[in-house]
Design an enzyme around this catalytic site. Structure first.
Site, PDB file in Angstrom:
ATOM      1  N   THR A 103       1.261  -1.004   0.011  1.00  0.00           N
ATOM      2  CA  THR A 103      -0.012  -0.493   0.193  1.00  0.00           C
ATOM      3  C   THR A 103       1.164   1.372  -0.248  1.00  0.00           C
ATOM      4  O   THR A 103       0.637   1.971   1.096  1.00  0.00           O
ATOM      5  CB  THR A 103      -0.631   0.343   1.349  1.00  0.00           C
ATOM      6  OG1 THR A 103      -0.333   0.000   2.579  1.00  0.00           O
ATOM      7  CG2 THR A 103      -1.584  -1.135   0.816  1.00  0.00           C
ATOM      8  N   CYS A 278       7.282   2.834   5.121  1.00  0.00           N
ATOM      9  CA  CYS A 278       5.986   2.764   6.184  1.00  0.00           C
ATOM     10  C   CYS A 278       6.180   3.792   6.608  1.00  0.00           C
ATOM     11  O   CYS A 278       5.455   4.573   6.701  1.00  0.00           O
ATOM     12  CB  CYS A 278       5.319   1.747   7.149  1.00  0.00           C
ATOM     13  SG  CYS A 278       5.318  -0.161   6.095  1.00  0.00           S
ATOM     14  N   ARG A 349      15.235  -0.511  -0.656  1.00  0.00           N
ATOM     15  CA  ARG A 349      14.203  -0.085  -1.631  1.00  0.00           C
ATOM     16  C   ARG A 349      13.793   1.172  -0.858  1.00  0.00           C
ATOM     17  O   ARG A 349      13.514   1.608  -2.601  1.00  0.00           O
ATOM     18  CB  ARG A 349      13.333  -1.250  -1.888  1.00  0.00           C
ATOM     19  CG  ARG A 349      13.422  -2.559  -2.896  1.00  0.00           C
ATOM     20  CD  ARG A 349      11.626  -2.878  -2.866  1.00  0.00           C
ATOM     21  NE  ARG A 349      11.812  -3.514  -0.512  1.00  0.00           N
ATOM     22  CZ  ARG A 349      10.668  -4.772  -0.262  1.00  0.00           C
ATOM     23  NH1 ARG A 349       9.784  -4.212  -1.766  1.00  0.00           N
ATOM     24  NH2 ARG A 349      10.137  -4.774   0.965  1.00  0.00           N
TER      25      ARG A 349
HETATM   26  N1  LIG Z   1       7.497  -4.901   5.229  1.00  0.00           N
HETATM   27  C1  LIG Z   1       7.504  -4.710   6.661  1.00  0.00           C
HETATM   28  O1  LIG Z   1       7.812  -5.090   7.391  1.00  0.00           O
HETATM   29  C2  LIG Z   1       5.797  -4.534   7.309  1.00  0.00           C
HETATM   30  C3  LIG Z   1       4.856  -3.828   6.360  1.00  0.00           C
HETATM   31  N2  LIG Z   1       3.689  -3.480   6.611  1.00  0.00           N
HETATM   32  C4  LIG Z   1       2.488  -3.216   5.237  1.00  0.00           C
HETATM   33  O2  LIG Z   1       1.766  -4.948   4.836  1.00  0.00           O
HETATM   34  C5  LIG Z   1       1.879  -4.188   3.615  1.00  0.00           C
HETATM   35  C6  LIG Z   1       3.082  -5.700   2.664  1.00  0.00           C
HETATM   36  O3  LIG Z   1       4.228  -5.215   2.881  1.00  0.00           O
HETATM   37  P1  LIG Z   1       5.561  -5.806   2.266  1.00  0.00           P
HETATM   38  O4  LIG Z   1       5.078  -7.476   2.884  1.00  0.00           O
HETATM   39  O5  LIG Z   1       6.420  -4.912   2.724  1.00  0.00           O
HETATM   40  O6  LIG Z   1       5.211  -6.022   0.389  1.00  0.00           O
HETATM   41  P2  LIG Z   1       5.517  -6.550  -0.215  1.00  0.00           P
HETATM   42  O7  LIG Z   1       6.737  -5.466  -1.522  1.00  0.00           O
HETATM   43  O8  LIG Z   1       7.484  -6.927   0.417  1.00  0.00           O
HETATM   44  O9  LIG Z   1       5.421  -7.959  -0.597  1.00  0.00           O
HETATM   45  C7  LIG Z   1       4.243  -7.863  -1.166  1.00  0.00           C
HETATM   46  C8  LIG Z   1       3.423  -8.719  -2.452  1.00  0.00           C
HETATM   47  O10 LIG Z   1       2.394  -8.804  -2.722  1.00  0.00           O
HETATM   48  C9  LIG Z   1       2.470  -9.321  -4.341  1.00  0.00           C
HETATM   49  N3  LIG Z   1       1.412  -8.938  -4.765  1.00  0.00           N
HETATM   50  C10 LIG Z   1       0.901  -7.350  -5.693  1.00  0.00           C
HETATM   51  N4  LIG Z   1       0.030  -7.142  -5.611  1.00  0.00           N
HETATM   52  C11 LIG Z   1      -0.831  -8.673  -5.719  1.00  0.00           C
HETATM   53  C12 LIG Z   1      -2.196  -9.410  -5.629  1.00  0.00           C
HETATM   54  N5  LIG Z   1      -2.894  -8.797  -6.427  1.00  0.00           N
HETATM   55  N6  LIG Z   1      -2.153 -10.727  -5.315  1.00  0.00           N
HETATM   56  C13 LIG Z   1      -1.081 -11.325  -4.896  1.00  0.00           C
HETATM   57  N7  LIG Z   1       0.110 -10.685  -4.670  1.00  0.00           N
HETATM   58  C14 LIG Z   1      -0.049  -9.784  -5.294  1.00  0.00           C
HETATM   59  C15 LIG Z   1       3.516  -8.682  -4.259  1.00  0.00           C
HETATM   60  O11 LIG Z   1       4.116  -9.213  -5.694  1.00  0.00           O
HETATM   61  C16 LIG Z   1       4.495  -8.823  -3.749  1.00  0.00           C
HETATM   62  O12 LIG Z   1       5.286 -10.466  -3.790  1.00  0.00           O
HETATM   63  C17 LIG Z   1       1.945  -3.111   3.509  1.00  0.00           C
HETATM   64  O13 LIG Z   1       0.584  -2.215   3.393  1.00  0.00           O
HETATM   65  C18 LIG Z   1       2.612  -2.651   4.010  1.00  0.00           C
HETATM   66  O14 LIG Z   1       2.407  -0.925   4.414  1.00  0.00           O
HETATM   67  C19 LIG Z   1       3.228  -3.729   7.271  1.00  0.00           C
HETATM   68  C20 LIG Z   1       4.170  -4.092   8.785  1.00  0.00           C
HETATM   69  C21 LIG Z   1       5.387  -4.240   8.573  1.00  0.00           C
HETATM   70  C1  LIG Z   2       5.803   1.915  15.030  1.00  0.00           C
HETATM   71  C2  LIG Z   2       7.173   1.318  14.410  1.00  0.00           C
HETATM   72  O1  LIG Z   2       7.925   1.354  15.424  1.00  0.00           O
HETATM   73  N1  LIG Z   2       6.530   1.024  12.854  1.00  0.00           N
HETATM   74  C3  LIG Z   2       7.709  -0.183  12.883  1.00  0.00           C
HETATM   75  C4  LIG Z   2       8.153   0.125  11.324  1.00  0.00           C
HETATM   76  O2  LIG Z   2       9.428  -0.125  10.834  1.00  0.00           O
HETATM   77  P1  LIG Z   2      10.664   0.494   9.769  1.00  0.00           P
HETATM   78  O3  LIG Z   2      11.717  -0.684  10.000  1.00  0.00           O
HETATM   79  O4  LIG Z   2       9.856   0.781   8.760  1.00  0.00           O
HETATM   80  O5  LIG Z   2      10.755   1.169  10.922  1.00  0.00           O
HETATM   81  P2  LIG Z   2      12.052   2.036  11.632  1.00  0.00           P
HETATM   82  O6  LIG Z   2      12.632   1.228  12.605  1.00  0.00           O
HETATM   83  O7  LIG Z   2      11.053   3.324  12.727  1.00  0.00           O
HETATM   84  O8  LIG Z   2      12.665   2.714  11.015  1.00  0.00           O
HETATM   85  C5  LIG Z   2      11.928   3.609   9.888  1.00  0.00           C
HETATM   86  C6  LIG Z   2      12.773   5.225   9.427  1.00  0.00           C
HETATM   87  O9  LIG Z   2      13.114   5.314  10.748  1.00  0.00           O
HETATM   88  C7  LIG Z   2      14.809   6.087  10.679  1.00  0.00           C
HETATM   89  N2  LIG Z   2      14.739   6.339  12.749  1.00  0.00           N
HETATM   90  C8  LIG Z   2      14.383   5.293  13.491  1.00  0.00           C
HETATM   91  C9  LIG Z   2      14.445   5.488  15.047  1.00  0.00           C
HETATM   92  C10 LIG Z   2      14.612   6.747  15.205  1.00  0.00           C
HETATM   93  O10 LIG Z   2      14.992   6.849  16.416  1.00  0.00           O
HETATM   94  N3  LIG Z   2      15.498   8.142  14.096  1.00  0.00           N
HETATM   95  C11 LIG Z   2      15.688   7.129  12.715  1.00  0.00           C
HETATM   96  O11 LIG Z   2      15.946   8.142  11.640  1.00  0.00           O
HETATM   97  C12 LIG Z   2      15.532   4.578  10.417  1.00  0.00           C
HETATM   98  O12 LIG Z   2      16.486   4.502  10.154  1.00  0.00           O
HETATM   99  C13 LIG Z   2      14.422   4.474   9.128  1.00  0.00           C
HETATM  100  O13 LIG Z   2      15.214   5.006   7.887  1.00  0.00           O
HETATM  101  O14 LIG Z   2       7.154   0.264  10.627  1.00  0.00           O
HETATM  102  C14 LIG Z   2       6.497  -1.367  10.215  1.00  0.00           C
HETATM  103  C15 LIG Z   2       6.133  -0.578   9.503  1.00  0.00           C
HETATM  104  O15 LIG Z   2       4.284  -0.644   9.505  1.00  0.00           O
HETATM  105  O16 LIG Z   2       5.854  -1.220   8.572  1.00  0.00           O
HETATM  106  C16 LIG Z   2       6.126  -1.656  11.892  1.00  0.00           C
HETATM  107  O17 LIG Z   2       5.601  -2.775  10.981  1.00  0.00           O
HETATM  108  C17 LIG Z   2       6.966  -1.417  12.901  1.00  0.00           C
HETATM  109  O18 LIG Z   2       7.144  -1.781  14.302  1.00  0.00           O
END
Ligand SMILES: NC(=O)C1=CN([C@@H]2O[C@H](COP(=O)(O)OP(=O)(O)OC[C@H]3O[C@@H](n4cnc5c(N)ncnc54)[C@H](O)[C@@H]3O)[C@@H](O)[C@H]2O)C=CC1
Ligand SMILES: CC(=O)N[C@@H]1[C@@H](OP(=O)(O)OP(=O)(O)OC[C@H]2O[C@@H](n3ccc(=O)[nH]c3=O)[C@H](O)[C@@H]2O)O[C@H](C(=O)O)[C@@H](O)[C@@H]1O
Length: 448
Positions: A103, A278, A349
């Protein structure tokens, strides 16, 4: 994102199943950083798991037993019984469908829910009556109800709430944080229908040791996720604002934060380049929904402005320091250490380091890079610089420590100094190093 699965495999534990008394079929839609660990976790508790993705190459790689995220391990993927497929017809077999597609925001920084809509159409075309669809992707409050459910109804001809059901449960694991993986963080689950809420909460309790927090509406669960990241973005923005101000005032920011940090309720954040999928994105999802109701969340948007300007501020600091150390910018060389979006992860990325590199290159600086986690060839292409597979500081005039991976704590500054030109500088973006120690090794020390 830490999954909590690699520990067992790394120590050679054989895969063991932890049956939890439920044997439904779950289809995870989207096998990325969120979906793949989720699929493997449910497989581990003896659910029948279908892992569906539109990316044929990814499915092929996973089917060969290769971990495409770097968060699990090849052995864990190879050993799982997840059915990896790009055939949407398999969705028909699922009792639960969990959607974990991307998203992002578009170029106008508005929510881009194309992936959610497309997944909803595909799932709708293949799901059977009584299926429960859970959205995990981070969205604005109301998106499950206003975007996913209608797509499911349109494609299936079924009626939501009567012939199929929806729930929302955000992923909250933190990439690179072994202690806060899928099993370790309370899972929030929201649904309007109490029976659906209990059923989905019970399902997640099979895989989340930390337990489940229930909300009485989809919107409350959706909002809880975006505001977690809004709060984090705001707190980091404050640190960045303080750092820029103290740099001008001539006060050591880290010394101030260390002192303030002795107060029990002072929050521990550090200045930095705010990257990732995110934190830089989710505040725009919240703002979008709020503005729909005529309220502009100015503080949220201002924090984004502060953090978005950090790459520019860091590159200006690097260029100014190059100049202060008597260098001609167009004849200078800088080595950037740490290229991924945050410390101790491999994901480049959505790194903001490229913004720092681009500006230095615009002024003719020769920029080289090194990152122990990132693939040198892939990163060279992505960043448009020569990314070394081993750090070299030959003829360099400065070092920018952009992403402070733990391994850089043991950086041999004497050896680096030996290779570098006279009067070198070290710009410690996040203030991770000891300033006096760096100066003691013959560097001009700067930090954000
Ligand atoms: N990456 C993270 O650590 C976190 C991500 N999120 C949220 O989770 C969601 C997914 O994030 P990621 O796993 O990082 O994304 P990602 O980009 O790593 O993986 C998404 C996958 O979905 C697939 N995809 C896309 N459209 C599709 C469809 N129509 N049907 C089936 N597969 C499809 C893509 O090919 C890809 O493999 C996002 O909303 C993100 O904000 C939330 C918390 C942590
Ligand atoms: C509230 C929270 O802690 N959200 C987490 C966050 O993970 P993500 O790896 O994207 O975020 P992060 O560890 O805060 O880092 C984001 C960015 O912010 C930077 N960063 C982080 C903390 C800080 O004090 N200063 C700073 O500059 C990091 O270097 C990075 O560039 O976003 C994730 C998500 O939603 O994808 C979520 O699941 C994770 O729990």
């Amino acid at each position: 994102m830490s999954s909590g699965l690699t520990g067992a495999r790394r120590h050679g534990e054989s895969r063991h199943v932890e049956p939890v008394g439920r044997t439904e079929t779950i289809c995870v839609v989207g096998l990325g950083y969120v979906g793949l660990p989720l699929a493997v976790h449910f497989d581990r508790v003896d659910q029948q798991v279908i892992g569906y993705d539109i990316d044929d190459d990814k499915i092929g790689t996973l089917s060969e037993g290769v971990d495409t995220t770097g968060d699990l391990s090849d052995a864990v993927v190879a050993d799982s019984d997840v059915e990896f497929t790009s055939d949407p017809a398999t969705i028909t077999d699922a009792d639960y469908v969990i959607v974990t597609v991307p998203t992002p925001v578009d170029e106008m920084e508005n929510p881009d829910l194309r992936f959610v809509e497309s997944a909803g159409e595909t799932v709708g075309e293949h799901m059977t009556p009584d299926t429960t669809v859970v959205l995990e992707s981070t969205v604005f409050p109301g998106a499950t109800r206003s975007v996913l459910a209608p797509a499911l109804e349109e494609a299936s001809g079924l009626t939501e709430g009567e012939e199929f059901f929806v729930a929302y449960s955000p992923e909250r694991a933190t990439p690179g944080d072994e202690k806060h993986g899928l099993r370790d963080v309370v899972k929030v689950v929201g649904a309007d229908d109490p029976a659906v809420l209990e059923d989905v909460a019970d399902l997640y309790e099979c895989v989340v040791d930390a337990g489940v927090h229930r909300t009485s509406s989809l919107e409350a669960a959706e909002a809880s996720k975006v505001v977690e990241n809004v709060q984090r973005d705001l707190n980091i923005a404050l640190m960045n604002e303080l750092a820029v101000a103290f740099d001008r005032i001539g006060i050591n920011t880290q010394e101030v934060l260390d002192a303030a940090g002795t107060k029990w309720n002072f929050h521990d954040y550090s200045p930095g380049l705010v990257g990732g999928h995110c934190i830089p994105v989710d505040p725009f999802y919240f703002a979008y929904r709020s503005k729909m109701e005529g309220y502009v969340p100015e503080l949220t948007l201002k924090a984004r402005d502060v953090n978005r300007r950090m790459p520019e501020h860091v590159s200006e600091l690097a260029l100014k320091t190059l100049n202060d150390c008597g260098n001609v910018l167009g004849e200078s060389r800088v080595v950037v250490l740490g290229l991924t979006y945050k410390p101790n992860v491999a994901d480049i990325r959505t790194s903001k380091v490229d913004g720092v590199i681009d500006t230095m290159q615009e002024y003719g600086v020769d920029v080289l890079g090194f990152d122990p986690y990132a693939d040198p060839e892939q990163t060279s292409q992505a960043f448009g610089i020569d990314v070394m597979d081993q750090p070299s500081f030959e003829n360099a005039d400065g070092i920018v420590l952009a992403t402070p991976h733990d391994v850089f704590e043991s950086l041999d500054l004497d050896a680096a100094r030996e290779e570098m030109n006279d009067d070198p500088f070290l710009l410690d973006v996040c203030g991770e190093l000891d300033a006096e120690e760096v100066v003691g090794h013959g560097f001009t020390y700067r930090r954000v």
